[in-house]
Design an enzyme around this catalytic site. Structure first.
Site, PDB file in Angstrom:
ATOM      1  N   CYS A  38      11.955  84.951   3.797  1.00 11.28           N
ATOM      2  CA  CYS A  38      11.268  85.484   4.970  1.00 11.28           C
ATOM      3  C   CYS A  38      11.562  86.983   5.080  1.00 11.28           C
ATOM      4  O   CYS A  38      12.600  87.455   4.636  1.00 11.28           O
ATOM      5  CB  CYS A  38      11.788  84.740   6.201  1.00 11.28           C
ATOM      6  SG  CYS A  38      11.244  85.370   7.779  1.00 11.28           S
ATOM      7  N   SER A  40      12.546  88.576   7.541  1.00 10.65           N
ATOM      8  CA  SER A  40      13.775  88.833   8.307  1.00 10.65           C
ATOM      9  C   SER A  40      14.992  88.878   7.393  1.00 10.65           C
ATOM     10  O   SER A  40      15.949  89.607   7.658  1.00 10.65           O
ATOM     11  CB  SER A  40      13.983  87.753   9.368  1.00 10.65           C
ATOM     12  OG  SER A  40      12.800  87.576  10.094  1.00 10.65           O
ATOM     13  N   HIS A  43      15.265  92.392   6.168  1.00  9.15           N
ATOM     14  CA  HIS A  43      15.797  93.350   7.156  1.00  9.15           C
ATOM     15  C   HIS A  43      17.321  93.411   7.111  1.00  9.15           C
ATOM     16  O   HIS A  43      17.918  94.446   7.391  1.00  9.15           O
ATOM     17  CB  HIS A  43      15.358  92.980   8.573  1.00  9.15           C
ATOM     18  CG  HIS A  43      13.889  93.167   8.815  1.00  9.15           C
ATOM     19  ND1 HIS A  43      13.200  94.255   8.358  1.00  9.15           N
ATOM     20  CD2 HIS A  43      12.988  92.400   9.466  1.00  9.15           C
ATOM     21  CE1 HIS A  43      11.924  94.143   8.717  1.00  9.15           C
ATOM     22  NE2 HIS A  43      11.776  93.034   9.387  1.00  9.15           N
ATOM     23  N   HIS A  59      17.143  81.456   5.923  1.00  5.32           N
ATOM     24  CA  HIS A  59      17.083  80.762   7.216  1.00  5.32           C
ATOM     25  C   HIS A  59      15.798  79.948   7.388  1.00  5.32           C
ATOM     26  O   HIS A  59      15.396  79.652   8.508  1.00  5.32           O
ATOM     27  CB  HIS A  59      17.185  81.793   8.340  1.00  5.32           C
ATOM     28  CG  HIS A  59      16.033  82.746   8.324  1.00  5.32           C
ATOM     29  ND1 HIS A  59      15.983  83.839   7.499  1.00  5.32           N
ATOM     30  CD2 HIS A  59      14.878  82.731   8.993  1.00  5.32           C
ATOM     31  CE1 HIS A  59      14.844  84.466   7.671  1.00  5.32           C
ATOM     32  NE2 HIS A  59      14.142  83.802   8.568  1.00  5.32           N
ATOM     33  N   CYS A 165      10.645  78.499  10.070  1.00  5.46           N
ATOM     34  CA  CYS A 165      10.720  79.871  10.611  1.00  5.46           C
ATOM     35  C   CYS A 165       9.330  80.480  10.763  1.00  5.46           C
ATOM     36  O   CYS A 165       8.819  80.598  11.867  1.00  5.46           O
ATOM     37  CB  CYS A 165      11.604  80.790   9.777  1.00  5.46           C
ATOM     38  SG  CYS A 165      11.630  82.460  10.486  1.00  5.46           S
TER      39      CYS A 165
HETATM   40 ZN    ZN Z   1      12.289  84.066   9.211  1.00  4.25          ZN
END
Ligand code: ZN
Ligand code: ZN
Length: 366
Positions: A38, A40, A43, A59, A165
Site C-alpha cells: 500500500c 502508506s 510513506h 498492513h 486496507c
Molecule cells: Zn494501506
C-alpha cells in the site's frame, strides 16, 4: 519465520529470520497467505513519516489462524481471516457510538504489548517494531484478536487481503463517512488502490456521475472499469472548472485519495453548496489545508476526514466479500502484479515513482 525488515529509510528491505512470540491471552498467530503493498507503507519506508527501526512494514493482509491465546473468542485455528490496522476495544465512547475506527487512535497501547513484556517480534536480542499493530510483510503476524475478521473459506485470500486496507478505506469512506446517495454526483481525486475502491463504492451506492481525476491516463482508463463515468487529467486543463461544467455547479461528494494540500483544496473547490469533501489521503504532518472561511457559512460546504473508511470491519468485510462474489466489487482488476517477499522493495519503488499501471501489487505466500 521470514520477514522483510526495514533497517534504514529508502534502503532495500532485507529478508531475515525473525522470532515471533507465542500468543498471549488475547493474541492470535496468523500464517499470512497474501499481503498488499500500500502507498502508506511507502510513506514510512521513504522517511516521510517516522518509524521505529528496525521495523517490519506491511498492513494489508489475509491468512489462516494458526494459534490463539487462552481468552480469544473471535477466531479459532483454521479460520480464514482478513487483518486491519484499526483494532477496536469494544468499550470506549467511540466503539459504543459505532465509530470503532477511531478507537485505535486514542487507545493505541491496548492493542500492543506492554514495554515490560517480551516483544512480539525480535531478532536475537534486538526488538523489532510492529508496524500499525500488524507488520504484515512477513510469513506470520501476532496480533490482538480485534484486528481480525473471519471470512468465508471460498474467498481467494489474495483478493481478500486488499479489503483490509485499500478497499475498506475507499468503499467505507463512500458508504459510511460521506454516505453517498443514489443519483448524486461524485468526484474522486487520485486513482490508486484507494481511489479505485472509492469509485467502485460510488458505483455500488448508485451515484449518477462519478468523475475520476488523475495525472495518469492509464489510471484513468482503469477508473472507467471501476465505474467512473467521466475522467479528467488535470495536466490537460482546469479540473475544478471541468467538474463544475459536467455537474452544473459542482459535485455533491468529493474524495481526496492523494494526501496533498493542493488536491485536498481541489476536492473542496469542486463541491456545490452543501457538498461534502472527504479527505482519505495521508497528508504529511506539518502540512495545512487552506480554504476560504466565509464559504463554510455562505455555502454550507463541508470538509471532513475519514480514517480507514470509518469502518465497522466485522460487519463490513463479510459484506464486501459478498459484493465481490456477486461481481460488483472489482477486486480482480485491482491486482496488477503478484510477487514474493523479496519483491516488496521494487514494488514500493514502483508506487513511489507513480507508475501508471500499478494498482495493487500483492505478495503471495504458499
Ligand atoms: Zn494501506
Ligand atoms: Zn474502543
Amino acid at each position: 519465520m521470514k520477514a522483510a525488515v526495514m533497517r534504514a529509510p529508502k534502503a532495500p528491505l532485507s529478508i531475515e529470520d525473525v522470532t515471533i512470540s507465542k500468543p498471549g491471552p488475547r493474541e492470535v498467530l496468523v500464517r499470512l497467505k497474501a499481503i498488499g503493498v500500500c502507498h502508506s507503507d511507502v510513506h514510512f519506508w521513504d522517511g516521510a513519516f517516522p518509524a521505529e527501526l528496525p521495523v517490519i512494514l506491511g498492513h494489508e493482509s489475509a491468512g489462516i489462524v494458526e494459534q490463539v491465546g487462552s481468552m480469544v473468542s473471535a477466531v479459532k485455528p483454521g479460520d480464514h481471516v482478513i487483518s486491519i490496522l484499526s483494532p477496536f476495544c469494544g468499550t470506549c465512547e467511540y466503539c459504543l457510538t459505532g465509530h470503532m475506527s477511531v478507537c485505535h487512535t486514542v487507545n493505541r497501547e491496548q492493542f500492543q504489548r506492554a514495554p515490560t513484556e517480551a516483544p512480539r517480534l525480535s531478532i536475537g536480542k534486538e526488538k523489532v517494531g510492529q508496524f500499525l499493530n500488524l507488520s504484515s510483510f512477513a510469513e506470520q503476524i501476532l496480533v490482538h484478536e480485534n484486528t481480525l475478521c473471519v471470512v468465508d473459506k471460498d474467498m481467494p485470500l489474495d483478493r481478500a487481503a486488499l479489503i483490509g486496507c485499500g478497499v475498506i478505506t475507499g468503499v467505507g469512506s463512500v458508504f459510511h463517512s460521506a454516505q453517498v446517495e443514489p443519483g448524486s454526483t461524485v468526484a474522486v481525486i487520485g486513482c490508486g488502490g484507494v481511489g479505485l475502491a472509492a469509485i467502485n463504492g460510488a458505483a455500488i451506492a448508485g451515484a449518477s456521475r462519478i468523475i475520476a481525476v488523475d495525472l495518469s491516463d492509464e489510471k484513468l482508463q482503469l477508473a472507467v472499469r471501476f465505474g467512473a463515468t467521466e475522467v479528467i487529467n488535470p495536466s490537460k486543463g482546469n479540473a475544478i472548472e471541468k467538474v463544475k461544467e459536467i455537474t452544473k455547479g459542482g459535485v455533491h461528494y468529493s474524495f481526496e485519495c492523494v494526501g496533498a494540500k493542493q488536491t485536498a483544496e481541489m476536492a473542496y473547490h469542486m463541491l456545490r453548496p452543501r457538498g461534502v469533501a472527504t479527505i482519505i489521503g495521508m497528508i504529511q504532518p506539518g502540512v495545512n489545508i487552506e480554504i476560504p472561511g466565509i464559504e463554510l457559512l455562505v455555502t454550507e460546504k463541508r470538509l471532513q476526514g475519514a480514517v480507514m473508511g470509518s469502518n465497522r470491519f466485522r460487519i463490513d468485510f463479510p459484506r464486501l466479500v459478498d459484493l465481490y462474489k456477486q461481481g460488483r466489487l472489482h477486486l480482480d482488476d485491482l491486482i496488477s502484479d503478484r510477487i514474493g517477499l523479496d519483491g516488496i522493495t521494487a514494488a514500493m519503488q514502483n508506487l513511489k515513482d507513480n507508475k501508471g499501471s500499478v494498482a495493487r501489487q500483492v505478495v503471495v505466500l504458499s
